[in-house]
Design a protein around this motif. Structure first.
Motif, PDB file in Angstrom:
ATOM      1  N   THR A  56       6.499 -27.716-126.084  1.00  0.00           N
ATOM      2  CA  THR A  56       6.521 -26.629-125.101  1.00  0.00           C
ATOM      3  C   THR A  56       6.108 -27.080-123.705  1.00  0.00           C
ATOM      4  O   THR A  56       6.080 -26.271-122.776  1.00  0.00           O
ATOM      5  N   GLY A  57       5.752 -28.350-123.548  1.00  0.00           N
ATOM      6  CA  GLY A  57       5.396 -28.876-122.239  1.00  0.00           C
ATOM      7  C   GLY A  57       3.933 -28.729-121.874  1.00  0.00           C
ATOM      8  O   GLY A  57       3.558 -28.969-120.721  1.00  0.00           O
ATOM      9  N   PHE A  58       3.089 -28.380-122.841  1.00  0.00           N
ATOM     10  CA  PHE A  58       1.665 -28.190-122.541  1.00  0.00           C
ATOM     11  C   PHE A  58       1.059 -29.451-121.934  1.00  0.00           C
ATOM     12  O   PHE A  58       0.376 -29.399-120.897  1.00  0.00           O
ATOM     13  N   PHE A  59       1.312 -30.607-122.575  1.00  0.00           N
ATOM     14  CA  PHE A  59       0.727 -31.845-122.065  1.00  0.00           C
ATOM     15  C   PHE A  59       1.569 -32.470-120.960  1.00  0.00           C
ATOM     16  O   PHE A  59       1.048 -33.285-120.191  1.00  0.00           O
ATOM     17  N   THR A  60       2.819 -32.077-120.842  1.00  0.00           N
ATOM     18  CA  THR A  60       3.596 -32.471-119.664  1.00  0.00           C
ATOM     19  C   THR A  60       2.914 -31.924-118.420  1.00  0.00           C
ATOM     20  O   THR A  60       2.752 -32.631-117.405  1.00  0.00           O
ATOM     21  N   ARG A  61       2.501 -30.674-118.497  1.00  0.00           N
ATOM     22  CA  ARG A  61       1.805 -30.052-117.373  1.00  0.00           C
ATOM     23  C   ARG A  61       0.431 -30.685-117.149  1.00  0.00           C
ATOM     24  O   ARG A  61      -0.004 -30.890-116.002  1.00  0.00           O
ATOM     25  N   ALA A  62      -0.264 -31.028-118.239  1.00  0.00           N
ATOM     26  CA  ALA A  62      -1.579 -31.650-118.110  1.00  0.00           C
ATOM     27  C   ALA A  62      -1.471 -33.038-117.479  1.00  0.00           C
ATOM     28  O   ALA A  62      -2.308 -33.433-116.655  1.00  0.00           O
ATOM     29  N   LEU A  63      -0.447 -33.793-117.863  1.00  0.00           N
ATOM     30  CA  LEU A  63      -0.225 -35.116-117.281  1.00  0.00           C
ATOM     31  C   LEU A  63       0.113 -35.003-115.797  1.00  0.00           C
ATOM     32  O   LEU A  63      -0.350 -35.795-114.970  1.00  0.00           O
ATOM     33  N   ASN A  64       0.940 -34.022-115.457  1.00  0.00           N
ATOM     34  CA  ASN A  64       1.293 -33.784-114.070  1.00  0.00           C
ATOM     35  C   ASN A  64       0.046 -33.465-113.240  1.00  0.00           C
ATOM     36  O   ASN A  64      -0.132 -33.967-112.121  1.00  0.00           O
ATOM     37  N   ALA A  65      -0.838 -32.641-113.800  1.00  0.00           N
ATOM     38  CA  ALA A  65      -2.061 -32.263-113.096  1.00  0.00           C
ATOM     39  C   ALA A  65      -3.000 -33.450-112.934  1.00  0.00           C
ATOM     40  O   ALA A  65      -3.623 -33.623-111.882  1.00  0.00           O
ATOM     41  N   ARG A  66      -3.086 -34.290-113.966  1.00  0.00           N
ATOM     42  CA  ARG A  66      -4.019 -35.424-113.901  1.00  0.00           C
ATOM     43  C   ARG A  66      -3.552 -36.500-112.929  1.00  0.00           C
ATOM     44  O   ARG A  66      -4.343 -37.040-112.157  1.00  0.00           O
ATOM     45  N   PHE A  67      -2.263 -36.825-112.980  1.00  0.00           N
ATOM     46  CA  PHE A  67      -1.777 -37.974-112.218  1.00  0.00           C
ATOM     47  C   PHE A  67      -1.048 -37.593-110.931  1.00  0.00           C
ATOM     48  O   PHE A  67      -0.754 -38.467-110.113  1.00  0.00           O
ATOM     49  N   GLY A  68      -0.736 -36.306-110.760  1.00  0.00           N
ATOM     50  CA  GLY A  68      -0.044 -35.891-109.550  1.00  0.00           C
ATOM     51  C   GLY A  68       1.331 -36.506-109.411  1.00  0.00           C
ATOM     52  O   GLY A  68       1.807 -36.737-108.287  1.00  0.00           O
ATOM     53  N   ARG A  69       1.964 -36.764-110.537  1.00  0.00           N
ATOM     54  CA  ARG A  69       3.277 -37.401-110.558  1.00  0.00           C
ATOM     55  C   ARG A  69       4.258 -36.551-111.356  1.00  0.00           C
ATOM     56  O   ARG A  69       3.868 -35.802-112.254  1.00  0.00           O
TER      57      ARG A  69
END
Length: 260
Positions: A56-69
């Protein structure tokens, strides 16, 4: 899991059907994925990164937030990708993909993150070869997977009822370690976490597994509906595991970091 034990099409279809209910019951999945994310070194600054088996993209969003990429979300279940795309983030790209045949260039990624997805690969070694291929030198793969002992209480209860396979089978830890050792990475680390959830009654557990899309996906599972007599026998057998907190369901989760 072995190639004879799992059907990728069944996996994709099951998780696609579960896309709208998954996040409602995925507390364990969020916990173990967060534990994996916390294991990434603070010094890691990937330029190109993938959420493999993004769901569902839960950790896609978390990775985006952590790395700003921007993060590339890959999953075999098209229904999950449609749901993830609707949730965002806008910077992510979503691609239907098989972990054993990644649609990515050689040496193109700095980080592959994968939480509770690779246990559904018939050939984990092939998936790891693909991961190593697409990682740049010095790149990192972080994934977790379920190992033998997961849902042992449910399996034990069913064994008291009949001889069919009713519970997904997962790789023994020793076999997993052998696969990791032979995958060609420069170094790796594997640590197993045990998580025990409790339920007031058996139906709460089986409802959750169905809502997650993670109910029985093995070849050899019985066809047709489970009869009332067998369900009654299963309920009685599972009651033998009851603790003060309720009926336990144990998950054995291997948390793994590999470096190319």
């Amino acid at each position: 899991m072995s190639a004879v034990a799992i059907d990728k099409r069944a996996v994709a279809a099951s998780f696609s059907r579960a896309s709208s209910t998954y996040d409602q019951v995925a507390e364990l999945q969020r916990q173990v994925g967060s534990n994996l994310l916390a294991r990434l070194p603070e010094s890691l600054q990937p330029r190109a990164l993938v959420d493999l088996g993004c769901g569902t993209g839960f950790f896609t969003r978390a990775l985006n937030a952590r790395f700003g990429r921007a993060v590339l979300g890959l999953d075999i279940a098209e229904g999950m990708l449609r749901y993830a795309r609707a949730q965002g983030p806008e910077q992510a790209a979503w691609i239907t993909a098989d972990a054993e045949a990644l649609p990515l260039r050689d040496s193109s990624q700095d980080l592959l993150f994968s939480s509770l997805a690779l246990q559904w690969c018939p050939d984990l070694g092939r998936a790891l070869n693909e991961a190593r291929r697409v990682l740049r030198p010095g790149g990192c793969m972080a994934f977790n997977t379920l190992v033998e002992g997961t849902l042992g209480e449910l399996r034990g209860a069913w064994e008291q009822v009949d001889g069919y396979i009713h519970v997904n089978r997962f790789m023994p830890l020793a076999q997993l370690q052998a696969v990791l050792a032979g995958a060609g990475f420069a170094r790796w680390h594997c640590e197993v976490e045990a998580h025990v959830l409790h339920y007031p009654q058996l139906s709460a557990l089986t409802h959750e597994l169905k809502a997650l899309g993670a109910h029985n996906l093995n070849a050899g599972r019985p066809g047709g509906l489970t009869g009332r007599a067998r369900l009654k026998a299963l309920t009685a057998a599972y009651e033998g595991y009851r603790q003060d907190a309720g009926l336990p369901a144990t998950y054995q989760v291997a948390q793994i970091i590999l470096y190319k």
